[in-house]
Design a protein around this motif. Structure first.
Motif, PDB file in Angstrom:
ATOM      1  N   TRP A  88     -12.660 -15.169  -4.938  1.00  0.00           N
ATOM      2  CA  TRP A  88     -11.546 -16.106  -5.105  1.00  0.00           C
ATOM      3  C   TRP A  88     -10.319 -15.405  -5.692  1.00  0.00           C
ATOM      4  CZ3 TRP A  88      -9.098 -18.082  -9.564  1.00  0.00           C
ATOM      5  CH2 TRP A  88      -8.278 -19.187  -9.351  1.00  0.00           C
ATOM      6  N   LEU A  89     -10.524 -14.522  -6.659  1.00  0.00           N
ATOM      7  CA  LEU A  89      -9.406 -13.788  -7.250  1.00  0.00           C
ATOM      8  C   LEU A  89      -8.701 -12.924  -6.205  1.00  0.00           C
ATOM      9  CD1 LEU A  89     -10.997 -12.713 -10.657  1.00  0.00           C
ATOM     10  CD2 LEU A  89      -9.076 -14.300 -10.344  1.00  0.00           C
ATOM     11  N   LEU A  90      -9.483 -12.295  -5.334  1.00  0.00           N
ATOM     12  CA  LEU A  90      -8.873 -11.447  -4.301  1.00  0.00           C
ATOM     13  C   LEU A  90      -8.171 -12.284  -3.237  1.00  0.00           C
ATOM     14  CD1 LEU A  90     -11.662  -8.748  -3.937  1.00  0.00           C
ATOM     15  CD2 LEU A  90      -9.436  -8.503  -5.037  1.00  0.00           C
ATOM     16  N   GLU A  91      -8.710 -13.452  -2.932  1.00  0.00           N
ATOM     17  CA  GLU A  91      -8.035 -14.331  -1.982  1.00  0.00           C
ATOM     18  C   GLU A  91      -6.703 -14.819  -2.543  1.00  0.00           C
ATOM     19  OE1 GLU A  91      -8.568 -14.935   1.010  1.00  0.00           O
ATOM     20  OE2 GLU A  91     -10.707 -14.858   1.502  1.00  0.00           O
ATOM     21  N   ARG A  92      -6.678 -15.169  -3.828  1.00  0.00           N
ATOM     22  CA  ARG A  92      -5.420 -15.583  -4.444  1.00  0.00           C
ATOM     23  C   ARG A  92      -4.430 -14.433  -4.496  1.00  0.00           C
ATOM     24  NH1 ARG A  92      -4.416 -20.046  -7.130  1.00  0.00           N
ATOM     25  NH2 ARG A  92      -3.079 -18.957  -8.621  1.00  0.00           N
ATOM     26  N   ALA A  93      -4.916 -13.240  -4.718  1.00  0.00           N
ATOM     27  CA  ALA A  93      -4.022 -12.076  -4.715  1.00  0.00           C
ATOM     28  C   ALA A  93      -3.421 -11.863  -3.327  1.00  0.00           C
ATOM     29  CB  ALA A  93      -4.792 -10.832  -5.156  1.00  0.00           C
ATOM     30  N   THR A 126      -3.209  -6.615  -0.732  1.00  0.00           N
ATOM     31  CA  THR A 126      -4.398  -6.420   0.108  1.00  0.00           C
ATOM     32  C   THR A 126      -5.576  -5.915  -0.717  1.00  0.00           C
ATOM     33  OG1 THR A 126      -3.751  -4.143   0.658  1.00  0.00           O
ATOM     34  CG2 THR A 126      -2.991  -5.902   2.131  1.00  0.00           C
ATOM     35  N   ALA A 127      -5.345  -5.556  -1.947  1.00  0.00           N
ATOM     36  CA  ALA A 127      -6.390  -5.101  -2.862  1.00  0.00           C
ATOM     37  C   ALA A 127      -5.882  -5.280  -4.283  1.00  0.00           C
ATOM     38  CB  ALA A 127      -6.749  -3.635  -2.595  1.00  0.00           C
ATOM     39  N   ARG A 183       3.563  -4.989  -4.607  1.00  0.00           N
ATOM     40  CA  ARG A 183       2.300  -5.386  -3.999  1.00  0.00           C
ATOM     41  C   ARG A 183       1.346  -4.198  -3.982  1.00  0.00           C
ATOM     42  NH1 ARG A 183       3.711  -9.340   1.147  1.00  0.00           N
ATOM     43  NH2 ARG A 183       5.318 -10.588   0.104  1.00  0.00           N
ATOM     44  N   THR A 184       0.088  -4.478  -4.248  1.00  0.00           N
ATOM     45  CA  THR A 184      -0.934  -3.434  -4.208  1.00  0.00           C
ATOM     46  C   THR A 184      -1.507  -3.386  -2.804  1.00  0.00           C
ATOM     47  OG1 THR A 184      -1.485  -3.868  -6.519  1.00  0.00           O
ATOM     48  CG2 THR A 184      -3.083  -2.608  -5.224  1.00  0.00           C
ATOM     49  N   THR A 185      -1.307  -2.270  -2.130  1.00  0.00           N
ATOM     50  CA  THR A 185      -1.775  -2.090  -0.756  1.00  0.00           C
ATOM     51  C   THR A 185      -2.356  -0.687  -0.591  1.00  0.00           C
ATOM     52  OG1 THR A 185       0.376  -1.284   0.013  1.00  0.00           O
ATOM     53  CG2 THR A 185       0.002  -3.668   0.113  1.00  0.00           C
ATOM     54  N   ARG A 186      -2.999  -0.462   0.552  1.00  0.00           N
ATOM     55  CA  ARG A 186      -3.621   0.842   0.820  1.00  0.00           C
ATOM     56  C   ARG A 186      -3.045   1.532   2.048  1.00  0.00           C
ATOM     57  NH1 ARG A 186      -8.538   0.023   2.703  1.00  0.00           N
ATOM     58  NH2 ARG A 186      -9.187   2.156   2.258  1.00  0.00           N
ATOM     59  N   LEU A 187      -2.097   0.902   2.733  1.00  0.00           N
ATOM     60  CA  LEU A 187      -1.624   1.454   4.003  1.00  0.00           C
ATOM     61  C   LEU A 187      -0.956   2.810   3.825  1.00  0.00           C
ATOM     62  CD1 LEU A 187      -1.142   1.192   7.017  1.00  0.00           C
ATOM     63  CD2 LEU A 187       0.948  -0.097   6.512  1.00  0.00           C
ATOM     64  N   ARG A 188      -0.124   2.954   2.802  1.00  0.00           N
ATOM     65  CA  ARG A 188       0.610   4.212   2.657  1.00  0.00           C
ATOM     66  C   ARG A 188      -0.334   5.404   2.498  1.00  0.00           C
ATOM     67  NH1 ARG A 188       4.921   5.794  -2.176  1.00  0.00           N
ATOM     68  NH2 ARG A 188       5.107   8.010  -1.610  1.00  0.00           N
ATOM     69  N   PRO A 189      -1.282   5.405   1.552  1.00  0.00           N
ATOM     70  CA  PRO A 189      -2.171   6.585   1.457  1.00  0.00           C
ATOM     71  C   PRO A 189      -3.022   6.784   2.708  1.00  0.00           C
ATOM     72  CG  PRO A 189      -2.897   4.820  -0.015  1.00  0.00           C
ATOM     73  CD  PRO A 189      -1.549   4.443   0.466  1.00  0.00           C
ATOM     74  N   LEU A 190      -3.431   5.703   3.351  1.00  0.00           N
ATOM     75  CA  LEU A 190      -4.211   5.863   4.573  1.00  0.00           C
ATOM     76  C   LEU A 190      -3.403   6.564   5.654  1.00  0.00           C
ATOM     77  CD1 LEU A 190      -5.934   2.354   4.805  1.00  0.00           C
ATOM     78  CD2 LEU A 190      -7.083   4.539   4.412  1.00  0.00           C
TER      79      LEU A 190
END
Length: 786
Positions: free
Chosen positions: A306-311, A317-318, A765-772
């Motif tokens: 639920w916490l991740l869905e609200r985020a 995305t993380a 926003r916390t995301t992972r696209l850039r390092p990927l």
């Protein structure tokens, strides 16, 4: 927040005159068959009403040689339609339609006139002409004419000593046509074989349309849960003290086994949007009694998800592990660290942690390698949901694929054209006026013979020959897909790219074929996507492709004002044409009153912009001057009514969210048993009855996130005193930038507005696209260097 639909369906074909029959005569069989296939209203050409694309046609049904001339062929043959029982017609050199039965009629010019058969000559509506004798039906007259015609032909044949050799006594097209007729009679060719063919060849049974025009089937609405499932869920909800109204939503989210799953794990109720942890806790206590507690693994896992869905609703995305642990502790979880480990071990969430890669030393220097146990992670450990993790990884792979597979070419032109010719992925930044540059790039690419398309975010911004991203992905517009599911494109230009969330971006890039070029255009200063992720900002930050910054400024006082906000300055601008007007107010009540006055009276009277072209933008939905309060007041003034269709009346402006973070604006047309019908841009769509309450709002007033990507001739931005906490520079930049000709600011926040412009930075926003993306293309660079 783009429109799910694209081009409207074609209008139903009108029946032709030759298909209208006298009431006193029974319908002739040939005419009846002609009615079935000549485009009768309400059959094959019935327009869509729900915004979905037409179902794909059978292969060859629209593009085969016999179907290519739909209504025209019916008219030429006198309204007769060739069916499976009749020989198929072939077309003679003079444009006449020749059937196998009456093919001999073309042997000599004028034979159709001699027999009085206007069917072969393309006249009338299947009536045989002056046959003589008592009055007969059309079918009988036609058969009599054909019998007479065949008798004459047989008589002429009997007078001749031998068969007529093609070309002996006939010449030109008559001789060619006779040869085609004889081929049909002898079985060497079908009646549909064209006489120009050097060698008769059997026609394939099915002719497939070109692969590049194949469209995917329209996305089907998810099937409604079975009544038994909903009833079973309702019983469980009642037993736990939860509202019965949740039954349909719970059944839709949890599926057929919702009732037993909910009894076993009551905290699964948190998967339903809108349910809060305290409500799920009360439901669980009612069902489980003292057997449940704050550390119950079922509870802690559900809370983690639920916490991740609200985020995700806030764009992440993380989340960092520490942030998730803090959130769990805030909900009385006794051991947050163990709760996170349990959620990861059960596969409910995913853990991401990348180790820092050691750089190779320069030269022959001896560097002592640190033990593996002492290496620090390059970034904090992250937790994420699999749907967003898969989307980001797929998007990174797809963008890297485009970079790798595009063939570098030299394109003449400006900086943007040269970059697009040399690279598979290009970013273009700039304000509203800069949008013309990628549009010009697309036009130049079409002149080069490239398959090119421009996609936009909102239906109010559709440039010429452009489609919305939503319509492109749904198949309602665009070039269609090939057999591999890829768009038939060489260049795709996406405007308003900052509004792409990670899942939409992944679907879009996955649909591009190898070698296709992708140009993403947008203003990096506007609010980000309403969904999870920040695709445009992450690709910009990764520096893996050319970034072209436009030098075209936005014109006029509005352009000057918005440009200053982008650099943190709220300037006073000269507005001789009332392009910018500040309306000070003391409280929220006055803000609502002045807003209604501006939309309904002042702006139309002073500037000539009608109310339906004026959009109100405010900070949030709640509050005394939020969208709910403003929409209620605007409806009462602009379109009063009882709200007889679930709170809505025809003519109401609405904002519809077919998916979270995706808003479509439109006007209510009508309602029926299926739901509410809207006009959204160029299309009509249906809001199902069960979604009207949850997915529809009145739309005279929107939030800035809902309005991002769209523009209107006039905009009224409402800033009541209680809105100060929701202001930031991107918010002000986005809200003020929605106006094309006029901006009114209903101002009640005093110094909070200039302070927000100068200091108010939107949360990261916390995301992972850039390092990927960096890792994928860095690996390619290392391989190339090796």
């Amino acid at each position: 927040m783009t429109e799910p639909s694209g081009e409207t369906a074609p209008e139903a074909a009108e029946p032709t005159e030759d298909l209208r029959e006298e009431a006193s005569e029974p319908p002739a069989p040939a005419a009846a068959e002609g009615q079935e296939s000549a485009g009768e209203p309400g059959t094959a050409e019935e327009p869509d009403t729900d915004g979905e694309p037409d179902a794909p046609e059978e292969p060859g049904a629209a593009e085969g040689p016999d179907a290519a001339e739909g209504p025209e062929s019916a008219e030429e043959s006198g309204g007769r339609t060739v069916t499976a029982e009749e020989p198929e017609p072939s077309e003679g050199p003079d444009g006449r339609t020749v059937t196998a039965e009456g093919a001999e009629a073309a042997e000599e010019p004028g034979s159709a006139e001699e027999s009085g058969d206007r069917v072969a000559a393309g006249e009338g509506a299947g009536v045989a002409g002056d046959v003589g004798g008592p009055e007969v039906s059309e079918a009988q007259a036609e058969l009599a004419a054909q019998r007479e015609l065949r008798a004459r032909i047989e008589a002429r044949k009997a007078e001749k000593s031998g068969p007529v050799v093609s070309g002996a006594k006939l010449s030109g097209t008559a001789a060619d046509l006779l040869a085609a007729v004889r081929a049909v009679e002898g079985g060497a060719a079908s009646g549909s074989t064209f006489y120009e063919a050097p060698e008769p060849a059997p026609r394939p049974a099915v002719e497939t349309a070109p692969a590049t025009t194949v469209r995917p089937p329209a996305p089907e609405r998810p099937a409604a849960p079975a009544p038994g499932t909903t009833a079973a869920v309702r019983e469980v909800l009642v037993a736990g003290g939860a509202p019965e109204a949740l039954a349909g939503r719970v059944a839709a989210v949890l599926g057929e086994g919702a009732a037993p799953a909910l009894r076993e794990d009551p905290w699964q109720l948190l998967a339903v949007p809108g349910v809060r942890p305290e409500q799920a806790d009360g439901f669980a206590r009612a069902l489980l009694g003292p057997a449940c507690g704050p550390g119950d693994p079922r509870r802690t896992i559900a809370l983690t998800v639920w916490l991740l869905e609200r985020a995700a609703l806030q764009g992440h995305t993380a989340l960092e592990v520490q942030a998730v642990r803090a959130g769990l502790a805030g909900h009385a979880v006794p051991d947050p660290e163990q709760a996170v480990e349990a959620a990861v071990s059960e596969g409910a969430v995913l853990l991401f942690q990348e180790e820092e890669t050691a750089e190779e030393p320069d030269g022959d220097e001896d560097v002592e390698e640190a033990p593996a146990t002492e290496r620090e992670p390059a970034a904090p450990a992250l937790l994420g949901l699999d749907r967003y993790a898969l989307a980001e990884e797929s998007l990174a792979d797809g963008l890297a694929r485009l970079v790798r597979t595009a063939k570098a070419e030299v394109w003449e032109g400006g900086e943007l054209e040269r970059a697009a010719g040399a690279h598979g992925l290009v970013l273009h930044t700039g304000g509203e006026a800069a949008r013309a540059e990628p549009v010009a790039l697309a036009a130049a690419a079409r002149e080069r013979g490239l398959r090119t398309l421009v996609a936009v975010h909102a239906d109010t911004r559709v440039e010429k020959d452009a489609v919305t991203v939503a319509a492109l992905l749904s198949g309602a517009a665009g070039p269609g897909r090939d057999e591999d599911g890829a768009f038939a494109l060489d260049l795709l230009v996406v405007l308003d790219a900052p509004q792409l969330d990670v899942e939409t971006g992944a679907m879009l890039v996955e649909s591009l074929p190898d070698g296709c070029r992708l140009v993403l255009n947008g203003d990096p200063e506007v609010l980000g996507a309403p969904g999870a992720g920040r695709v445009f900002a992450d690709v910009l930050a990764s520096r893996v492709c050319p970034r072209i910054a436009s030098r075209v400024p936005d014109p006029g006082p509005l352009g000057e004002l918005v440009s200053g906000i982008g650099v943190g300055e709220l300037n006073q601008v000269e507005a001789p044409g009332k392009e910018v007007v500040i309306v000070p107010v003391r409280d929220a009540g006055e803000a609502v009153h002045r807003t209604v006055q501006l939309v309904a009276d002042s702006v139309p009277r002073a500037l000539g912009v009608p109310s339906e072209q004026t959009q109100v933008v405010t900070v949030g939905h709640g509050g005394s001057a939020g969208t709910r309060a403003l929409n209620a007041a605007l409806k009462q003034r602009l379109n009063p009514g009882p709200g007889r269709f679930g709170g809505y009346d025809p003519g109401d402006r609405v904002a519809y969210a077919p998916a979270p973070g995706h808003t479509v604006t439109g006007t209510v047309l009508s309602a029926d048993a299926e739901g509410l019908r809207l006009r959204c841009g160029r299309d009509e769509l249906l809001v199902p009855r069960d979604r009207v309450e949850s997915a529809l709002r009145h739309g005279w007033a929107l939030t800035a996130h809902q309005a991002a990507g769209a523009r209107w001739p006039a905009v009224v931005v409402v800033l009541p005193g209680d809105a100060a906490g929701g202001l930031s520079r991107p918010w002000v930049y986005t809200a003020f930038g929605r106006a094309e000709r006029h901006l009114s600011v209903v101002h009640g926040v005093d110094q909070a507005l200039p302070r927000a412009v100068a200091e108010g930075v939107a949360p990261e926003r916390t995301t992972r696209l850039r390092p990927l993306l960096e890792a994928l293309l860095a690996a390619d660079g290392e391989e190339g260097a090796a």
